[in-house]
Design a protein around this motif. Structure first.
Motif, PDB file in Angstrom:
ATOM      1  N   THR A 149     102.416  24.394  63.296  1.00 15.54           N
ATOM      2  CA  THR A 149     102.547  24.140  64.428  1.00 15.54           C
ATOM      3  C   THR A 149     101.254  23.993  65.435  1.00 15.54           C
ATOM      4  O   THR A 149     101.431  23.365  66.320  1.00 15.54           O
ATOM      5  N   HIS A 150     100.101  24.233  64.842  1.00 12.84           N
ATOM      6  CA  HIS A 150      98.814  23.958  65.386  1.00 12.84           C
ATOM      7  C   HIS A 150      98.261  22.692  64.870  1.00 12.84           C
ATOM      8  O   HIS A 150      97.076  22.487  65.265  1.00 12.84           O
ATOM      9  N   TRP A 151      98.885  22.063  64.048  1.00 11.83           N
ATOM     10  CA  TRP A 151      98.204  21.032  63.145  1.00 11.83           C
ATOM     11  C   TRP A 151      98.496  19.712  63.964  1.00 11.83           C
ATOM     12  O   TRP A 151      99.978  19.545  64.536  1.00 11.83           O
ATOM     13  N   LYS A 152      97.692  18.849  64.016  1.00 13.17           N
ATOM     14  CA  LYS A 152      98.139  17.180  64.633  1.00 13.17           C
ATOM     15  C   LYS A 152      98.456  16.263  63.668  1.00 13.17           C
ATOM     16  O   LYS A 152      99.461  15.641  64.049  1.00 13.17           O
ATOM     17  N   ALA A 153      97.976  16.575  62.568  1.00  9.45           N
ATOM     18  CA  ALA A 153      98.667  15.549  61.377  1.00  9.45           C
ATOM     19  C   ALA A 153      98.464  16.112  60.184  1.00  9.45           C
ATOM     20  O   ALA A 153      97.729  17.153  59.542  1.00  9.45           O
ATOM     21  N   LEU A 154      99.219  15.270  59.086  1.00 17.42           N
ATOM     22  CA  LEU A 154      98.714  15.591  57.588  1.00 17.42           C
ATOM     23  C   LEU A 154      98.691  14.311  57.224  1.00 17.42           C
ATOM     24  O   LEU A 154      99.491  13.439  56.785  1.00 17.42           O
TER      25      LEU A 154
END
Length: 342
Positions: free
Chosen positions: A200-205
């Motif tokens: 939920t705190h990541w911008k991208a994979l």
């Protein structure tokens, strides 16, 4: 494993257009992981043209070769996948009458668990997976997986994680207090909860993010050491952290496919990359160490003391070579990873 995924630097060929003729070898490799200088030199010395097709993960490469009809001659799997390639008969033993430079493999990389005696493979590159941090955004301890799994406010919404399951799961399992290939369900539940909440705190994979890190589009992430070095050489604020709770060490190795259409040319290329000067070309391009004795003297000076390559003694012990896990463990990790990606 590993790598810097990108398009444009190498020819991404349609499978129907891959050549199979005398004077050609078709290499299937991680994206932006093959030195153009190396290919030019090989063609000049042998008259054999190398066509390169990129892949972005071990799973992608394995699935493509299993399908058949691909036209590739050489593939570069990671150590944790090598036994699968061998057991399924997808690759063949090296022809030592052609691979006469086999003795150049560094002693520590010969009797390896994933290919004892190096009967099927030769080293391409080896490295680690850790944490990349923009120190102009976050100036705390970077040797901490918590920056990704329980990020501080300064990094929330600015994190990219490479979508390479084995690497991310390994760091998450170590962070949760477990060991590689664990079947401890309490640990795995903690891993699952940690990853789902962290996402939920990541911008991208995404894989190919060197330029994005350089530009400041991301402020932190899970990344490979060589790719981080390439980014850091363009932006001095970027740094590579080795999670104290544990981080994976990996090796990618070149192999010849069982259904190669140009097997002799493939063996010649395998032999070529075991020349110390040629192995150094790969390292100087991709910024990873290799497993060829004598290559160090041909490496760029910047490689010799790079913090992404030379690990501080107090952090070296946290590095753990990634093993191949049993199928039931892979299935459990895949189940968790699928949930994370949703």
């Amino acid at each position: 494993m590993k790598r810097l995924i990108a398009t444009g630097l190498t020819a991404l060929l349609a499978t129907t257009g891959i050549a199979s003729a005398e004077g050609v070898v078709n290499l299937y490799n991680w994206g932006n992981y093959t030195s153009p200088e190396l290919l030019t030199k090989f063609e000049a010395e042998t008259g054999i043209k190398v066509n390169v097709t990129d892949y972005d993960s071990n799973d992608t490469a394995l699935a493509r070769i299993r399908q058949g009809g691909h036209g590739f001659d050489i593939v570069v799997p990671s150590n944790s996948y090598m036994q699968t390639w061998i057991s399924e008969g997808l690759i063949v033993p090296l022809d030592k009458s052609v691979v006469t430079n086999h003795g150049n493999i560094a002693p520590e990389w010969v009797d390896v668990d994933f290919d004892p005696g190096r009967e099927y493979s030769v080293p391409w590159q080896w490295g680690t997976t850790g944490v990349i941090v923009n120190t102009s955004v976050y100036d705390g301890d970077i040797n901490d997986a918590g920056l990704i799994f329980s990020p501080p406010d300064a990094l929330k919404g600015k994190i990219n994680v490479i979508p390479e399951m084995s690497d991310v799961m390994a760091i998450a399992i170590y962070y949760a207090g477990g060991e590689s290939c664990t079947t401890d369900m309490e640990v795995m539940r903690k891993v699952r909860d940690t990853l789902v909440e962290a996402k939920t705190h990541w911008k991208a994979l995404d894989y190919g993010t060197v330029d994005a890190h350089v530009a400041g589009d991301f402020s932190a992430g899970i990344y490979w050491n060589g790719a981080t070095m390439r980014a850091r050489l363009q932006n001095a604020d970027l740094a590579y952290g080795y999670p104290k709770t544990g981080y994976p060490i990996w090796m990618d190795s070149a192999t010849v496919l069982a259904d190669a259409q140009n097997p002799e040319n493939a063996m010649k290329f395998i032999n070529f990359i075991l020349e110390p000067e040629n192995a150094a070309m790969i390292s100087n391009f991709a910024r990873y160490a290799n497993g060829v004795t004598g290559s160090e003297e041909f490496m760029d000076e910047v490689m010799r003391e790079a913090p992404e390559i030379v690990v501080a003694p107090e952090l070296a012990a946290a590095g753990k070579f990634s093993p191949a896990c049993p199928q039931d463990v892979n299935d459990l990790q895949s189940q968790i990873w699928t949930e994370v990606l949703q």
